[in-house]
Design an enzyme around this catalytic site. Structure first.
Site, PDB file in Angstrom:
ATOM      1  N   ASP A  16       0.808  -1.228   0.000  1.00 38.75           N
ATOM      2  CA  ASP A  16       0.000   0.000   0.000  1.00 38.75           C
ATOM      3  C   ASP A  16       0.842   1.281   0.000  1.00 38.75           C
ATOM      4  O   ASP A  16       0.637   2.181   0.843  1.00 38.75           O
ATOM      5  CB  ASP A  16      -0.925   0.023   1.231  1.00 38.75           C
ATOM      6  N   GLU A 223     -11.410  -0.347  -3.641  1.00 40.06           N
ATOM      7  CA  GLU A 223     -10.620   0.222  -2.533  1.00 40.06           C
ATOM      8  C   GLU A 223      -9.428   0.967  -3.103  1.00 40.06           C
ATOM      9  O   GLU A 223      -9.213   1.005  -4.306  1.00 40.06           O
ATOM     10  CB  GLU A 223     -10.147  -0.882  -1.579  1.00 40.06           C
TER      11      GLU A 223
HETATM   12  O1  FUB Z   1      -3.198  -3.627   3.400  1.00 39.33           O
HETATM   13  C1  FUB Z   1      -4.516  -3.887   3.853  1.00 39.33           C
HETATM   14  C2  FUB Z   1      -5.501  -3.621   2.765  1.00 39.33           C
HETATM   15  O2  FUB Z   1      -5.183  -4.408   1.629  1.00 39.33           O
HETATM   16  C3  FUB Z   1      -5.498  -2.217   2.238  1.00 39.33           C
HETATM   17  O3  FUB Z   1      -6.162  -1.320   3.056  1.00 39.33           O
HETATM   18  C4  FUB Z   1      -6.152  -2.433   0.928  1.00 39.33           C
HETATM   19  O4  FUB Z   1      -6.077  -1.355   0.059  1.00 39.33           O
HETATM   20  C5  FUB Z   1      -5.444  -3.663   0.449  1.00 39.33           C
HETATM   21  O5  FUB Z   1      -4.211  -3.370  -0.151  1.00 39.33           O
END
Ligand code: FUB
Length: 323
Positions: A16, A223
């Protein structure tokens, strides 16, 4: 030798990456994946992060340095677990680390911690930012100084549990023929510790102006929002989650509506995709992660970067991460 498309660090697992440039250096704000053999499920229980390390590179050709722990969960009063994907904003001469985590009730919220240096340490606020929920904050400071935060993620990120405006543990995604959920957008104050506008869902529409539908999994929001501005146009990019693409939509306004434009990256090794886009010395770079370092274990990821190119019409040339 180029650093591009290789794990930037290998001594810990990272994911991320939110990249920013300060004083001619590149700073990367990743999540820190902890190896464990626990459950891997749709709630994201495998992502058990507890702290943040800030990475930096003197240039795109320089080695990536881990500047050590900048914030630990044990120092954040409101957090119970899972300090997920962070971002950083520089305002009023201070560096603000903005991060999501589950509060003491198990509900994802977004909080802030503040410091004098881009590598921290960061002093966390006692409570989360009032009125926030879900995950994956991206803070975008526009040329006029207005600070926007885009945030939200489905499934483990709980975005679908807020459709009524209140947290509903049984909340579901809209039916496949209904408009998809989209990220929240709200303005932050200049200290980055309070919302100064009511959060709303931005619109992401197709070429005919119709909202993308929840069943359109190749294009709809899942997301990991990121906002950048290129040649006066606002680019909202994000992950499609279940179909594993990074895609983007553009607008003349930071608050949309955003028109879907295309795919910026094909799927990587591992389930999740999450990225940021930054300009450095006149070129543009995509920071992302994959699970190459662990041979595909979803919660043992590594951050990477590669150059990103625009076509003359402003579209982004799709990247194949392994070609
Ligand atoms: O790293 C945890 C979660 O996985 C993140 O918040 C999402 O975007 C995905 O990458």
């Amino acid at each position: 030798m180029s650093n591009q498309r290789k794990p930037l660090i290998t001594h810990i697992f990272t994911a991320d990456p939110s990249a920013h440039v300060f004083n001619g250096k590149i700073y990367i704000y990743p999540s820190h994946d902890i190896p464990h053999d626990g459950e891997d499920n749709d709630e994201g229980d495998e992502y058990l992060m507890e702290d943040y390390h800030v990475l930096s590179m003197d240039s795109v050709e320089s080695p990536c340095v881990d500047n050590g722990e900048a914030l630990h969960m044990k120092d954040v009063k409101w957090v119970s677990k899972q300090m997920w994907a962070p971002d950083l904003a520089y305002t009023n001469g201070k560096y603000h680390l903005i991060f999501p985590a589950r509060d003491k009730n198990g509900i994802f919220r977004i909080g802030a911690a503040h410091g004098e240096s881009p590598i921290g340490p960061f002093r966390p606020d006692d409570d989360c930012i009032k009125g926030t929920c879900s995950i994956d904050p991206c803070v975008f400071v526009d040329d006029d100084g207005i600070i926007y935060m885009f945030y939200g993620g489905l499934w483990g990120g709980q975005l679908e549990k807020w459709v009524t405006g209140q947290f509903d543990p049984n909340g579901k995604e809209p039916a496949r023929d209904k408009p998809a959920l989209t990220p929240f957008c709200a303005q932050l104050n200049s200290d980055c510790n309070a919302l100064v506008s009511e959060p709303f869902h931005v619109r992401i529409v197709d070429e005919n102006g119709n909202d993308l539908l929840a069943g359109d999994e190749d294009r709809r929001y899942f997301e990991g929002p990121w906002m950048h501005k290129y040649n006066g146009t606002y680019y909202l990019s994000y992950s499609t989650g279940t179909t594993h693409y990074l895609v983007y939509a553009t607008s003349d306004s930071p608050t949309g509506p955003f028109t879907f434009r295309g795919r910026l990256m094909e799927p990587v090794i591992g389930w999740t995709t999450h990225h940021s886009i930054v300009e450095y010395e006149g070129k543009w770079y995509l920071f992302y992660h994959d699970a190459e370092l662990s041979n595909g274990i979803n919660h043992r990821r590594c951050v990477k970067f590669t150059e990103l190119k625009y076509a003359p019409d402003g579209s982004i040339v799709t990247i194949d991460p392994y070609k």
